[in-house]
Structures are given as structure tokens and as C-alpha cells.
Design a protein around this motif. Structure first.
Motif, PDB file in Angstrom:
ATOM      1  N   LEU A 141      11.499   6.944  -1.553  1.00  0.00           N
ATOM      2  CA  LEU A 141      10.967   5.751  -0.879  1.00  0.00           C
ATOM      3  C   LEU A 141      12.138   5.006  -0.254  1.00  0.00           C
ATOM      4  O   LEU A 141      13.156   4.767  -0.909  1.00  0.00           O
ATOM      5  N   TYR A 142      11.993   4.623   1.015  1.00  0.00           N
ATOM      6  CA  TYR A 142      13.045   3.929   1.763  1.00  0.00           C
ATOM      7  C   TYR A 142      12.495   2.599   2.269  1.00  0.00           C
ATOM      8  O   TYR A 142      11.500   2.583   3.001  1.00  0.00           O
ATOM      9  N   PHE A 167      10.838  -2.080   7.160  1.00  0.00           N
ATOM     10  CA  PHE A 167      10.262  -0.740   7.069  1.00  0.00           C
ATOM     11  C   PHE A 167      10.062  -0.329   5.620  1.00  0.00           C
ATOM     12  O   PHE A 167      10.765  -0.775   4.715  1.00  0.00           O
ATOM     13  N   VAL A 168       9.054   0.502   5.414  1.00  0.00           N
ATOM     14  CA  VAL A 168       8.810   1.169   4.143  1.00  0.00           C
ATOM     15  C   VAL A 168       8.358   2.577   4.495  1.00  0.00           C
ATOM     16  O   VAL A 168       7.328   2.749   5.153  1.00  0.00           O
ATOM     17  N   LYS A 220       2.680  11.658   3.097  1.00  0.00           N
ATOM     18  CA  LYS A 220       3.713  10.912   3.817  1.00  0.00           C
ATOM     19  C   LYS A 220       3.107   9.721   4.561  1.00  0.00           C
ATOM     20  O   LYS A 220       2.022   9.821   5.134  1.00  0.00           O
ATOM     21  N   CYS A 221       3.823   8.611   4.557  1.00  0.00           N
ATOM     22  CA  CYS A 221       3.352   7.421   5.265  1.00  0.00           C
ATOM     23  C   CYS A 221       4.536   6.486   5.498  1.00  0.00           C
ATOM     24  O   CYS A 221       5.547   6.553   4.790  1.00  0.00           O
ATOM     25  N   ALA A 222       4.394   5.628   6.497  1.00  0.00           N
ATOM     26  CA  ALA A 222       5.483   4.694   6.802  1.00  0.00           C
ATOM     27  C   ALA A 222       4.946   3.478   7.536  1.00  0.00           C
ATOM     28  O   ALA A 222       3.937   3.554   8.260  1.00  0.00           O
ATOM     29  N   GLU A 247       0.820  -1.202   0.000  1.00  0.00           N
ATOM     30  CA  GLU A 247       0.000   0.000   0.000  1.00  0.00           C
ATOM     31  C   GLU A 247       0.859   1.260   0.000  1.00  0.00           C
ATOM     32  O   GLU A 247       0.533   2.252  -0.657  1.00  0.00           O
ATOM     33  N   ILE A 248       1.955   1.238   0.747  1.00  0.00           N
ATOM     34  CA  ILE A 248       2.843   2.395   0.765  1.00  0.00           C
ATOM     35  C   ILE A 248       3.615   2.493  -0.558  1.00  0.00           C
ATOM     36  O   ILE A 248       3.770   3.575  -1.130  1.00  0.00           O
TER      37      ILE A 248
END
Length: 244
Positions: A131-132, A191-192, A203-205, A118-119
Motif C-alpha cells: 500500500l502506497y 494518493f492511495v 488493484k485500486c488507486a 475504502e482503498i
């Protein structure tokens, strides 16, 4: 100067149990809510308004402070249609909800992949920003290279992947940046994080750690400050780039 770790950030979220209060709901509905959130750090309680109106709804609170309110049907029956993100064409089951920064427990690989998609899909649709993603190990990243090469080729999206070196760095011809890190934190963490292309609302994580074999504990967030902290931690702590 001391810097908080990803594990400590997760522990901080874990220490703050949120309360979901169901108003004017019958016992069956309350039981369904408790079942739905059994793997989340949320206490489900019940109350009734004096008039019994409006019809059943829920209020989420944190340390007694109002967070959000929603219709119970929206919570119990979100959009169940499977969505095909554009970057890989494979369907996924939506898993993220608006109850961000509440701890989830014992998520398996399938749930973690669905949350990550989703991210990743948001980053793909916007097509810019950074994107990380943490894969724990290079051998795991290798299995996701098709998706991440597509992401790295999308618009002006800048894509970073983090992993410990249990395998050779996967070959690729894209601008994907692979950070090879001999770090316990990277090996434990999934993590994403997406910076929203510089727009706070985007922003989202997702951040989790493996506490049992392939079983993950963590949270997701849409809070810009929390997303910025995660990204700043990654950029300031890990700088080693692949040798190609």
C-alpha cells in the motif's frame, strides 16, 4: 528518459469526458443523475428505446466506446449503510463507485478521507501486498499514524507513506516505511494505491492534486495497468527513507 508526472496523468483523465446515457428515464430521474454527478467529468444525456423497454437504465461510454451498463436505481441509490473498516473501528461513508477513471472536482477533506478509507480497507482485509499513500506533509501523516501503524502490522502488508518534511518524522514501532521527500509533486498530491497483493482484480488507486486550498481534483481507478503505473512511478522516483 522522460517520465510522465502524476499531474500529467490526472490531466490525461481530465481530457477524456465520459458520457452517461440514461435510457427510458423520466425528467426527475435525469435531473437526479445530473445532480449526483455534478462534480464528476461526466456528461449526462438521455435516450429512449423504440419499445420503451427495458425499464430505466444507464450506459457509460468513453469516446463512443461502451464501458459499462447499470440499473439506474443502483446508480442513484447505492448501499448507503455506513461500514466500519476493521483497522480503525470508525465508520466511513462509501464514496467510490464503479465509474472509475472519471475526473472528480472540488472534493473536500472529508470526501478524500472517505475515498482513501475504502482503498485502505481493501488492503486491510486482504492483508498482503503493498500500500502506497501520499500525505503531502509529515504533519498530516502524524494525525494518521494510529491508522497506518495498524495497517503496517496487518499480515504481510507492506505500507509506504510519502510526505515533505514540515515536521519531525513521527515515532513508530512498526514496519511502516516513511519516505521523506522534498518534492513539489508529493506536496501537491494525495494518493492511495494498493497493488492487490499481486492479483489484478484487487488493484485500486486514488490520485488527486490540491489545486485550491484543501480542494482536490483527481480520479480513482480499478484498472490494473493504471495502478501499476502509479506504483512504478513512486518506486522509481522516490527512494529516500526516514532516518530513525
Amino acid at each position: 528518459m522522460y517520465r510522465m508526472s502524476l499531474t500529467e496523468l490526472i490531466a490525461g483523465v481530465e481530457d477524456h469526458e465520459k458520457v452517461l446515457t440514461a435510457f427510458n428515464a423520466d425528467e426527475g430521474t435525469v435531473s437526479a443523475l445530473r445532480e449526483q454527478f455534478h462534480d464528476r467529468n461526466i456528461a449526462v444525456r438521455t435516450e429512449r428505446t423504440a419499445s420503451g423497454k427495458p425499464e430505466a437504465f444507464v450506459v457509460l461510454s468513453d469516446d463512443g466506446e461502451f464501458v459499462t451498463a447499470a440499473d439506474i436505481e443502483t446508480i442513484l441509490h447505492p448501499d448507503d449503510e455506513r461500514t466500519a473498516p476493521g483497522f480503525d473501528g470508525e465508520p466511513y461513508q462509501p464514496i467510490l463507485d464503479h465509474l472509475d477513471e472519471t475526473m472528480f472536482t472540488s472534493y473536500d477533506i472529508g470526501q478524500m478521507v472517505a475515498a482513501s478509507r475504502e482503498i485502505e480497507d481493501r488492503a486491510w482485509r486482504i492483508g498482503k501486498g503493498s500500500l502506497y499513500s501520499g500525505f503531502q506533509r509529515l504533519s498530516i501523516l502524524r494525525d494518521q499514524m494510529n491508522i497506518y501503524e495498524q495497517l503496517a502490522e496487518k499480515g504481510t502488508l507492506d505500507v509506504h507513506a510519502y510526505a515533505v518534511p514540515d515536521d519531525d518524522v513521527p515515532d513508530h514501532d512498526t514496519d511502516l516505511t516513511i519516505h521523506v521527500e522534498r518534492s513539489d509533486e508529493i506536496e501537491r498530491s494525495w494518493f492511495v494505491a494498493y497493488d492487490g497483493g499481486g492479483i489484478d482484480v484487487n488493484k485500486c488507486a486514488l490520485l488527486a492534486e490540491e489545486r485550491e486550498h484543501r480542494s482536490f481534483y483527481g480520479f480513482w481507478t480499478y484498472d490494473p495497468a493504471t495502478v501499476d503505473w502509479i506504483i512504478d512511478h513512486l518506486e522509481s522516483t522516490y527512494g529516500l527513507i526516514e532516518s530513525r
